[in-house]
Design a protein around this motif. Structure first.
Motif, short mmCIF file in Angstrom:
data_model
loop_
_atom_site.label_atom_id
_atom_site.label_comp_id
_atom_site.label_asym_id
_atom_site.label_seq_id
_atom_site.Cartn_x
_atom_site.Cartn_y
_atom_site.Cartn_z
N GLY A 244 -0.47 9.62 18.72
CA GLY A 244 -1.91 9.84 18.64
C GLY A 244 -2.65 8.60 18.20
N PRO A 245 -3.98 8.60 18.32
CA PRO A 245 -4.79 7.45 17.93
C PRO A 245 -4.51 7.02 16.50
CG PRO A 245 -6.13 9.04 19.12
CD PRO A 245 -4.82 9.71 18.85
N ILE A 246 -4.26 5.74 16.30
CA ILE A 246 -3.88 5.20 15.00
C ILE A 246 -5.11 4.96 14.13
CG2 ILE A 246 -2.83 3.22 13.83
CD1 ILE A 246 -1.01 2.92 16.30
N ILE A 247 -5.03 5.44 12.89
CA ILE A 247 -6.12 5.25 11.92
C ILE A 247 -5.84 4.03 11.04
CG2 ILE A 247 -7.44 6.30 10.05
CD1 ILE A 247 -6.51 9.04 11.13
N GLU A 248 -4.61 3.93 10.53
CA GLU A 248 -4.29 2.85 9.60
C GLU A 248 -2.80 2.54 9.65
OE1 GLU A 248 -5.30 0.49 8.13
OE2 GLU A 248 -4.80 0.28 6.01
N GLN A 249 -2.45 1.28 9.42
CA GLN A 249 -1.07 0.83 9.32
C GLN A 249 -0.98 -0.25 8.25
OE1 GLN A 249 -0.61 -0.27 13.58
NE2 GLN A 249 1.18 1.06 13.56
N ASP A 250 0.21 -0.40 7.70
CA ASP A 250 0.45 -1.51 6.79
C ASP A 250 1.94 -1.82 6.79
OD1 ASP A 250 -0.04 -3.53 5.00
OD2 ASP A 250 -1.00 -2.25 3.50
N VAL A 251 2.28 -3.02 6.33
CA VAL A 251 3.68 -3.45 6.27
C VAL A 251 3.94 -4.16 4.96
CG1 VAL A 251 3.92 -3.69 8.78
CG2 VAL A 251 3.17 -5.65 7.42
N SER A 252 5.22 -4.25 4.63
CA SER A 252 5.67 -5.00 3.45
C SER A 252 6.96 -5.72 3.82
CB SER A 252 5.91 -4.05 2.27
OG SER A 252 6.38 -4.76 1.15
N ARG A 253 7.08 -6.95 3.40
CA ARG A 253 8.26 -7.75 3.73
C ARG A 253 9.42 -7.43 2.79
NH1 ARG A 253 9.60 -11.72 6.92
NH2 ARG A 253 7.48 -11.85 7.77
N ILE A 254 10.62 -7.39 3.35
CA ILE A 254 11.84 -7.21 2.57
C ILE A 254 12.81 -8.33 2.95
CG2 ILE A 254 11.54 -4.72 2.41
CD1 ILE A 254 13.70 -4.44 4.55
N ASN A 255 13.97 -8.39 2.27
CA ASN A 255 14.96 -9.40 2.61
C ASN A 255 16.36 -8.83 2.52
OD1 ASN A 255 15.79 -9.45 -0.13
ND2 ASN A 255 14.22 -10.99 -0.62
N HIS A 256 17.33 -9.69 2.62
CA HIS A 256 18.73 -9.27 2.69
C HIS A 256 19.21 -8.60 1.40
CE1 HIS A 256 18.55 -13.32 0.97
NE2 HIS A 256 19.58 -12.96 0.23
N GLU A 257 18.48 -8.75 0.30
CA GLU A 257 18.93 -8.17 -0.97
C GLU A 257 18.62 -6.68 -1.07
OE1 GLU A 257 17.03 -10.52 -3.93
OE2 GLU A 257 18.47 -12.17 -3.77
N TYR A 258 17.78 -6.17 -0.18
CA TYR A 258 17.40 -4.76 -0.22
C TYR A 258 18.53 -3.89 0.34
CZ TYR A 258 12.48 -5.70 -1.33
OH TYR A 258 11.31 -6.07 -1.93
N ASN A 259 18.85 -2.82 -0.39
CA ASN A 259 19.78 -1.83 0.15
C ASN A 259 18.96 -0.66 0.70
OD1 ASN A 259 19.14 0.00 -1.99
ND2 ASN A 259 20.65 -1.02 -3.31
#
Length: 298
Positions: A244-259
């Protein structure tokens, strides 16, 4: 472009939103009408979409500057809208009239807790009237905020019983006549007739790994592929699943240390923020839908 001056002793505003085929004279027609009724504009936003040839605007007017009933303002502006063309879509709302929200949940609590807390603190431009869950897990949480909780079980493996359950959910929700139906991690797919009945009001949240990682345990799938961004998408619900039509999006960066557990935790944080923004903007009449896209005057 936009301008704002929200310093006023009267918090009430009349909100005019409009979309129509673009041409010269639209802004003049709208501003001329507002001037004619004595309106004091406190916020104005405009967008001209070259790809579609449509024009969009959102205008906020101090309610205490207009010495007319809201219905009379609507009646008068209908004539202006008609002159802008038969395809014109518009609405006029009064922020002094409470908007209502019904939330659908399953077992995950993070989005529900966030919305309940914002409403409790007076940060939410609407009243949460009820929560409906296909599991009873979140009843105690909901009722601690003094909000009714309706449990509607969804039998597995029985299509007819599931259709009946959706029928009951729809009757409960429609009984509150909500301005927004929020799927706060509601792990059921709305049937097409319910999507149609709640079109433009049903709002969903999900992780933004789609379409790459579908099905169960998407964060574990993403971990196995070594993704570097976690995101969330808030959108209006349609019969096309998660499209459906998108209202909002966001992102956050992670790295290899994240499980995977770290990824899930960070993903939940983003989901709560994105959903709260999307619902707020919807209730504040900041989202205009056209086709598969939106204009968001936030």
């Amino acid at each position: 472009m936009s301008s704002a001056d929200t310093t006023t002793d009267d918090p009430r505003s009349l909100i005019l939103t409009l979309g129509c085929p673009d041409r010269t004279g639209i802004v003049a027609a709208i501003s001329g009408f507002i001037t004619e009724i004595g309106g004091w504009i406190t916020e104005a936003a405009y967008h001209s979409d070259e790809s579609s040839g449509w024009f969009f605007t959102r205008q906020a007017v101090r309610a205490d500057s207009v010495d007319l009933p809201v219905d009379e303002v609507r009646s008068r502006f209908a004539k202006v809208a008609a002159e802008l063309g038969p395809e014109t879509r518009w609405r006029l709302t009064d922020t002094g009239e409470d908007k209502s929200v019904v939330i659908l949940v399953s077992r995950d609590s993070h989005c529900l807790i966030d919305l309940l807390g914002r409403a409790e603190r007076g940060e939410f431009p609407g009243r949460i009237r009820a929560v409906v869950g296909n599991h009873p897990d979140l009843r105690d949480l909901t009722e601690r905020f003094g909000i009714p909780f309706h449990h509607v079980p969804f039998p597995t493996g029985d299509a007819a019983a599931k259709a009946d359950a959706f029928g009951l959910v729809r009757r409960i929700v429609d009984g509150y006549d909500p301005d927004a139906v929020v799927l706060a991690r509601f792990m059921q797919i709305l049937p097409p007739d319910v999507c149609e009945a709640w079109a433009g009001r049903a709002i969903n949240i999900h992780h933004s790994f789609l379409p790459s990682f579908v099905g169960a345990r998407p964060y574990h799938q993403a971990f196995d592929r070594g993704v570097k961004l976690i995101g969330a998408t808030c959108h209006y619900v349609t019969a096309d699943l998660d499209a459906g039509p998108i209202i909002e999006q966001d992102v956050s960066r992670i790295n290899h240390e994240y499980n995977p557990a770290d990824m899930v935790r960070q993903g939940r944080d983003i989901e709560t923020l994105v959903l709260s923004r999307g619902v707020r903007w919807h209730l504040e009449d900041r989202v205009l839908v056209y086709g598969r896209k939106t204009v968001v005057f936030a």
